[in-house]
Write a protein that holds these residues in place. Structure first.
Motif, PDB file in Angstrom:
ATOM      1  N   UNK A  53       5.002   8.522  13.239  1.00  0.00           N
ATOM      2  CA  UNK A  53       4.079   7.424  13.512  1.00  0.00           C
ATOM      3  C   UNK A  53       3.478   7.593  14.909  1.00  0.00           C
ATOM      4  N   UNK A  54       2.592   8.561  15.010  1.00  0.00           N
ATOM      5  CA  UNK A  54       1.896   8.884  16.259  1.00  0.00           C
ATOM      6  C   UNK A  54       0.402   8.937  15.979  1.00  0.00           C
ATOM      7  N   UNK A  55      -0.428   8.643  16.973  1.00  0.00           N
ATOM      8  CA  UNK A  55      -1.878   8.717  16.749  1.00  0.00           C
ATOM      9  C   UNK A  55      -2.345  10.072  16.218  1.00  0.00           C
ATOM     10  N   UNK A  56      -1.698  11.169  16.645  1.00  0.00           N
ATOM     11  CA  UNK A  56      -2.091  12.504  16.196  1.00  0.00           C
ATOM     12  C   UNK A  56      -1.891  12.696  14.700  1.00  0.00           C
ATOM     13  N   UNK A  57      -1.028  11.886  14.104  1.00  0.00           N
ATOM     14  CA  UNK A  57      -0.748  12.029  12.674  1.00  0.00           C
ATOM     15  C   UNK A  57      -1.948  11.654  11.810  1.00  0.00           C
ATOM     16  N   UNK A  58      -2.874  10.887  12.349  1.00  0.00           N
ATOM     17  CA  UNK A  58      -4.090  10.575  11.591  1.00  0.00           C
ATOM     18  C   UNK A  58      -4.871  11.858  11.322  1.00  0.00           C
ATOM     19  N   UNK A  97      -5.687  13.441   7.705  1.00  0.00           N
ATOM     20  CA  UNK A  97      -7.061  13.779   7.315  1.00  0.00           C
ATOM     21  C   UNK A  97      -7.150  15.207   6.786  1.00  0.00           C
ATOM     22  N   UNK A  98      -6.511  16.137   7.487  1.00  0.00           N
ATOM     23  CA  UNK A  98      -6.557  17.538   7.046  1.00  0.00           C
ATOM     24  C   UNK A  98      -5.871  17.720   5.702  1.00  0.00           C
ATOM     25  N   UNK A  99      -4.727  17.069   5.531  1.00  0.00           N
ATOM     26  CA  UNK A  99      -4.026  17.152   4.242  1.00  0.00           C
ATOM     27  C   UNK A  99      -4.888  16.590   3.114  1.00  0.00           C
ATOM     28  N   UNK A 100      -5.493  15.443   3.365  1.00  0.00           N
ATOM     29  CA  UNK A 100      -6.331  14.803   2.354  1.00  0.00           C
ATOM     30  C   UNK A 100      -7.525  15.682   2.009  1.00  0.00           C
ATOM     31  N   UNK A 101      -8.171  16.237   3.010  1.00  0.00           N
ATOM     32  CA  UNK A 101      -9.332  17.086   2.773  1.00  0.00           C
ATOM     33  C   UNK A 101      -8.942  18.333   1.985  1.00  0.00           C
ATOM     34  N   UNK A 102      -7.821  18.930   2.342  1.00  0.00           N
ATOM     35  CA  UNK A 102      -7.376  20.149   1.674  1.00  0.00           C
ATOM     36  C   UNK A 102      -7.063  19.871   0.194  1.00  0.00           C
ATOM     37  N   UNK A 103      -6.359  18.789  -0.076  1.00  0.00           N
ATOM     38  CA  UNK A 103      -6.037  18.447  -1.468  1.00  0.00           C
ATOM     39  C   UNK A 103      -7.307  18.096  -2.232  1.00  0.00           C
ATOM     40  N   UNK A 104      -8.142  17.240  -1.649  1.00  0.00           N
ATOM     41  CA  UNK A 104      -9.338  16.764  -2.351  1.00  0.00           C
ATOM     42  C   UNK A 104     -10.307  17.897  -2.673  1.00  0.00           C
ATOM     43  N   UNK A 105     -10.575  18.762  -1.705  1.00  0.00           N
ATOM     44  CA  UNK A 105     -11.561  19.827  -1.920  1.00  0.00           C
ATOM     45  C   UNK A 105     -10.970  21.061  -2.589  1.00  0.00           C
ATOM     46  N   UNK A 106      -9.867  21.526  -2.055  1.00  0.00           N
ATOM     47  CA  UNK A 106      -9.319  22.804  -2.499  1.00  0.00           C
ATOM     48  C   UNK A 106      -8.490  22.682  -3.769  1.00  0.00           C
ATOM     49  N   UNK A 107      -7.589  21.732  -3.775  1.00  0.00           N
ATOM     50  CA  UNK A 107      -6.662  21.611  -4.910  1.00  0.00           C
ATOM     51  C   UNK A 107      -7.318  20.898  -6.088  1.00  0.00           C
ATOM     52  N   UNK A 108      -7.995  19.804  -5.813  1.00  0.00           N
ATOM     53  CA  UNK A 108      -8.573  19.003  -6.892  1.00  0.00           C
ATOM     54  C   UNK A 108     -10.038  19.310  -7.155  1.00  0.00           C
ATOM     55  N   UNK A 109     -10.719  19.984  -6.265  1.00  0.00           N
ATOM     56  CA  UNK A 109     -12.116  20.337  -6.464  1.00  0.00           C
ATOM     57  C   UNK A 109     -13.055  19.143  -6.552  1.00  0.00           C
ATOM     58  N   UNK A 144      -8.181   7.338   4.339  1.00  0.00           N
ATOM     59  CA  UNK A 144      -6.794   7.651   4.667  1.00  0.00           C
ATOM     60  C   UNK A 144      -6.578   7.505   6.167  1.00  0.00           C
ATOM     61  N   UNK A 145      -7.576   7.862   6.940  1.00  0.00           N
ATOM     62  CA  UNK A 145      -7.489   7.712   8.388  1.00  0.00           C
ATOM     63  C   UNK A 145      -7.318   6.242   8.773  1.00  0.00           C
ATOM     64  N   UNK A 146      -8.038   5.364   8.086  1.00  0.00           N
ATOM     65  CA  UNK A 146      -7.920   3.922   8.359  1.00  0.00           C
ATOM     66  C   UNK A 146      -6.533   3.402   8.011  1.00  0.00           C
ATOM     67  N   UNK A 147      -6.008   3.789   6.848  1.00  0.00           N
ATOM     68  CA  UNK A 147      -4.672   3.310   6.446  1.00  0.00           C
ATOM     69  C   UNK A 147      -3.595   3.858   7.375  1.00  0.00           C
ATOM     70  N   UNK A 164      -0.987   1.834   9.876  1.00  0.00           N
ATOM     71  CA  UNK A 164       0.467   2.059   9.843  1.00  0.00           C
ATOM     72  C   UNK A 164       0.994   2.414  11.227  1.00  0.00           C
ATOM     73  N   UNK A 165       0.262   3.236  11.956  1.00  0.00           N
ATOM     74  CA  UNK A 165       0.697   3.657  13.291  1.00  0.00           C
ATOM     75  C   UNK A 165       0.597   2.503  14.283  1.00  0.00           C
TER      76      UNK A 165
END
Length: 167
Positions: free
Chosen positions: A49-54, A58-70, A83-86, A90-91
């Protein structure tokens, strides 16, 4: 350009090449982050739970959305923003040491969840033109098709869902 004859002029950057290079670097960073933390599409990923975790989320979400799920770039961009907002909520508001990120896909829909140990529910507040904060859930409400929070025995899961076209 008098006096510069014979001097090689700088080449104009091809904007398509610059975009490709940026996308390739972002893709590489996303894969490195996924290697380090795991894929939120395979199960919940725990992040500090650190600001850097946003940025990590974001990178995880982008990678899954574009690369894995197309998914389309626009859907991916909206998912990354939301996801960044949520994660930011949380943080900032839970006092937790960590939170969980999970991404689910079913026919025609994606669902992204952020789990934290606080039972305090998010509240959509009215947004005014000059407000400089408090727009996160407003964006989630406007850009997602559905969103909510589910109370758990220890904490809650805040989530949003978006319609997507299947491949």
């Amino acid at each position: 350009m008098a006096g510069l004859e014979g001097v090689e002029q700088p080449r104009r950057r091809d904007s398509v090449s610059a975009v490709r290079l940026t996308a390739a670097l972002e893709d590489e960073q996303g894969l490195k982050v996924m290697e380090l933390y795991g894929s939120p599409a395979d199960g919940e990923v725990t992040l500090p739970s650190l600001p850097e975790s946003a940025g990590v989320a974001r990178r995880l979400t982008q990678c899954v959305a574009l690369r894995l799920w197309g998914l389309s770039p626009q859907i991916a961009e909206h998912a990354v923003l939301l996801v960044s907002e949520l994660v930011g909520n949380a943080v900032r508001h839970t006092g937790a040491r960590s939170f969980g990120l999970r991404m689910l896909r079913r026919r025609g829909w994606i669902r992204i969840e952020v789990r934290d140990p606080s039972r305090g529910l998010p509240c959509l507040m009215p947004v005014h033109e000059m407000d400089t904060t408090g727009r996160g859930l407003f964006l989630v409400d406007k850009l997602s098709d559905r969103w909510g929070a589910d109370l758990l025995p220890r904490g809650k899961t805040t989530w949003f869902e978006m319609r997507v076209s299947d491949r």
